[in-house]
Design a protein around this motif. Structure first.
Motif, short mmCIF file in Angstrom:
data_model
loop_
_atom_site.label_atom_id
_atom_site.label_comp_id
_atom_site.label_asym_id
_atom_site.label_seq_id
_atom_site.Cartn_x
_atom_site.Cartn_y
_atom_site.Cartn_z
N PHE A 14 0.85 -1.11 -0.03
CA PHE A 14 -0.13 -0.05 0.01
C PHE A 14 0.94 1.16 0.06
CE2 PHE A 14 -4.44 -0.53 1.36
CZ PHE A 14 -4.96 0.80 0.98
N PHE A 15 1.05 1.80 -1.26
CA PHE A 15 2.04 3.05 -1.16
C PHE A 15 1.08 4.48 -1.33
CE2 PHE A 15 4.24 -0.59 -2.74
CZ PHE A 15 5.73 -0.35 -2.42
N VAL A 16 1.54 5.26 -0.40
CA VAL A 16 0.85 6.55 -0.31
C VAL A 16 1.76 7.74 -0.68
CG1 VAL A 16 0.05 7.98 1.43
CG2 VAL A 16 -0.65 5.66 1.62
N MET A 17 1.36 8.61 -1.55
CA MET A 17 2.05 9.60 -1.94
C MET A 17 1.48 10.95 -1.14
SD MET A 17 2.64 11.47 -5.81
CE MET A 17 3.88 10.20 -6.06
N GLU A 18 2.67 11.70 -0.44
CA GLU A 18 2.21 12.84 0.20
C GLU A 18 2.70 14.24 -0.38
OE1 GLU A 18 2.33 11.27 4.68
OE2 GLU A 18 4.20 12.01 3.99
N ASN A 19 2.13 15.17 -0.32
CA ASN A 19 2.59 16.53 -0.50
C ASN A 19 3.45 17.06 0.50
OD1 ASN A 19 1.12 17.68 1.46
ND2 ASN A 19 -0.54 18.27 -0.07
N SER A 20 4.32 18.07 0.40
CA SER A 20 5.16 18.70 0.99
C SER A 20 4.47 19.03 2.70
CB SER A 20 5.82 19.93 0.55
OG SER A 20 4.80 20.91 0.41
N GLN A 21 3.17 19.03 2.75
CA GLN A 21 2.78 19.31 3.99
C GLN A 21 2.32 17.96 4.68
OE1 GLN A 21 1.16 21.35 1.18
NE2 GLN A 21 2.95 22.72 1.56
N GLY A 22 2.56 16.81 4.12
CA GLY A 22 2.39 15.66 4.70
C GLY A 22 0.62 15.19 4.29
N GLY A 23 0.28 15.99 3.59
CA GLY A 23 -1.14 15.54 3.00
C GLY A 23 -1.21 14.41 1.96
N ILE A 24 -2.37 13.42 1.88
CA ILE A 24 -2.08 12.47 1.36
C ILE A 24 -2.68 12.75 -0.01
CG2 ILE A 24 -3.21 10.06 0.67
CD1 ILE A 24 -2.73 9.41 3.51
N VAL A 25 -2.02 12.76 -1.22
CA VAL A 25 -2.73 12.96 -2.39
C VAL A 25 -3.02 11.98 -3.33
CG1 VAL A 25 -1.44 15.44 -2.38
CG2 VAL A 25 -0.26 13.41 -3.60
N GLY A 26 -2.36 10.69 -2.92
CA GLY A 26 -2.73 9.55 -3.71
C GLY A 26 -2.28 8.58 -3.20
N PHE A 27 -2.80 7.12 -3.86
CA PHE A 27 -2.04 6.07 -3.32
C PHE A 27 -2.35 4.92 -4.32
CE2 PHE A 27 -6.83 5.97 -2.16
CZ PHE A 27 -7.03 4.49 -2.22
N ILE A 28 -1.78 3.66 -4.22
CA ILE A 28 -1.77 2.54 -5.03
C ILE A 28 -1.87 1.37 -3.98
CG2 ILE A 28 0.56 2.41 -5.38
CD1 ILE A 28 -0.31 1.28 -8.07
N ASN A 29 -2.52 0.25 -4.05
CA ASN A 29 -2.71 -0.80 -3.24
C ASN A 29 -3.21 -1.90 -3.92
OD1 ASN A 29 -5.59 -1.65 -2.11
ND2 ASN A 29 -5.71 0.31 -3.07
N GLY A 30 -2.71 -3.13 -3.49
CA GLY A 30 -3.39 -4.52 -3.67
C GLY A 30 -2.76 -5.56 -3.02
N MET A 31 -3.49 -6.69 -3.03
CA MET A 31 -2.78 -7.86 -2.20
C MET A 31 -1.84 -8.67 -3.36
SD MET A 31 -5.77 -10.94 -2.42
CE MET A 31 -6.72 -10.18 -1.14
N VAL A 32 -1.03 -9.77 -2.54
CA VAL A 32 -0.42 -10.61 -3.13
C VAL A 32 -0.86 -11.92 -3.22
CG1 VAL A 32 2.06 -11.73 -3.33
CG2 VAL A 32 1.94 -9.27 -2.71
N THR A 33 -0.84 -12.84 -4.41
CA THR A 33 -1.51 -13.96 -4.48
C THR A 33 -0.57 -15.06 -5.27
OG1 THR A 33 -3.61 -15.06 -4.80
CG2 THR A 33 -2.98 -13.19 -5.96
N ASN A 34 -1.03 -16.36 -5.11
CA ASN A 34 -0.58 -17.52 -6.11
C ASN A 34 -1.60 -17.38 -7.18
OD1 ASN A 34 2.01 -18.19 -5.37
ND2 ASN A 34 1.07 -18.99 -3.61
N MET A 35 -2.69 -16.93 -7.09
CA MET A 35 -3.81 -16.98 -8.21
C MET A 35 -3.29 -15.82 -9.32
SD MET A 35 -7.21 -16.93 -5.69
CE MET A 35 -8.26 -17.31 -7.10
N LYS A 36 -3.38 -16.50 -10.61
CA LYS A 36 -2.80 -16.00 -11.61
C LYS A 36 -3.74 -14.72 -12.14
CE LYS A 36 -0.72 -16.49 -16.27
NZ LYS A 36 -0.77 -17.26 -17.24
N ASP A 37 -5.13 -14.73 -11.73
CA ASP A 37 -5.98 -13.85 -12.24
C ASP A 37 -6.71 -13.13 -10.94
OD1 ASP A 37 -5.89 -14.54 -15.00
OD2 ASP A 37 -7.23 -16.18 -14.74
#
Length: 162
Positions: A44-67
């Motif tokens: 779960f990666f978060v992007m912060e601005n210079s004031q520490g405010g969250i401006v965006g993020f990306i997330n997802g789990m890891v699995t052995n399932m291909k789809d």
């Protein structure tokens, strides 16, 4: 802009950012966000601005399932830290920060982490209008998936294989 891993304390703000980026039926609710953060905060990666405010993020789990399966969005217990595939559930950038390459930076953070963790690759689903964007990032369109997430009938599964 700083990129860091999300924490449970970020859950409310992440849910707010998600609700701005996705229709209500597709957006993760607070309880789902908290569950994801409990199971896989290091994906779960978060992007912060210079004031520490969250401006965006990306997330997802890891699995052995291909789809990517619809149940993964709400069942964080399907996460397997030893899994071969990094799934991406969502990328959210606040409207005032779009068009500055921040999405690509978040994607690159997720992709680089998956490579360092020796995953086989990264998988996501997207709507038709985003296929070309993800292809520019190196993803291959595998065609329409079986997903009906959020009531959408036509998701494309995209894969970046290392």
């Amino acid at each position: 802009m700083k990129i860091r891993n999300a924490t449970l304390e970020d859950a409310v703000e992440l849910t707010r950012v998600e609700s701005i980026n996705f229709p209500a039926i597709e957006a993760a609710k607070l309880d789902t966000m908290k569950c994801r953060l409990n199971y896989y905060p290091n994906h779960f990666f978060v992007m912060e601005n210079s004031q520490g405010g969250i401006v965006g993020f990306i997330n997802g789990m890891v699995t052995n399932m291909k789809d990517l399966m619809d149940g993964m969005y709400t069942n964080a217990a399907m996460h397997d830290e030893k899994g071969e595939w990094q799934m991406i559930f969502g990328l959210s950038i606040l409207p005032g920060y779009r068009g500055n390459g921040y999405s690509k930076r978040l994607f690159n953070s997720m992709i680089e982490a998956a490579k360092q963790e020796h995953r086989k690759g990264v998988v996501l689903t997207c709507k038709e209008e985003l296929v070309a964007y993800y292809e520019k990032l190196g993803f291959k369109d595998e065609g329409k998936s079986n997903s009906k997430h959020g009531g959408v009938e036509q998701w494309h599964q995209m894969r970046l294989t290392f």
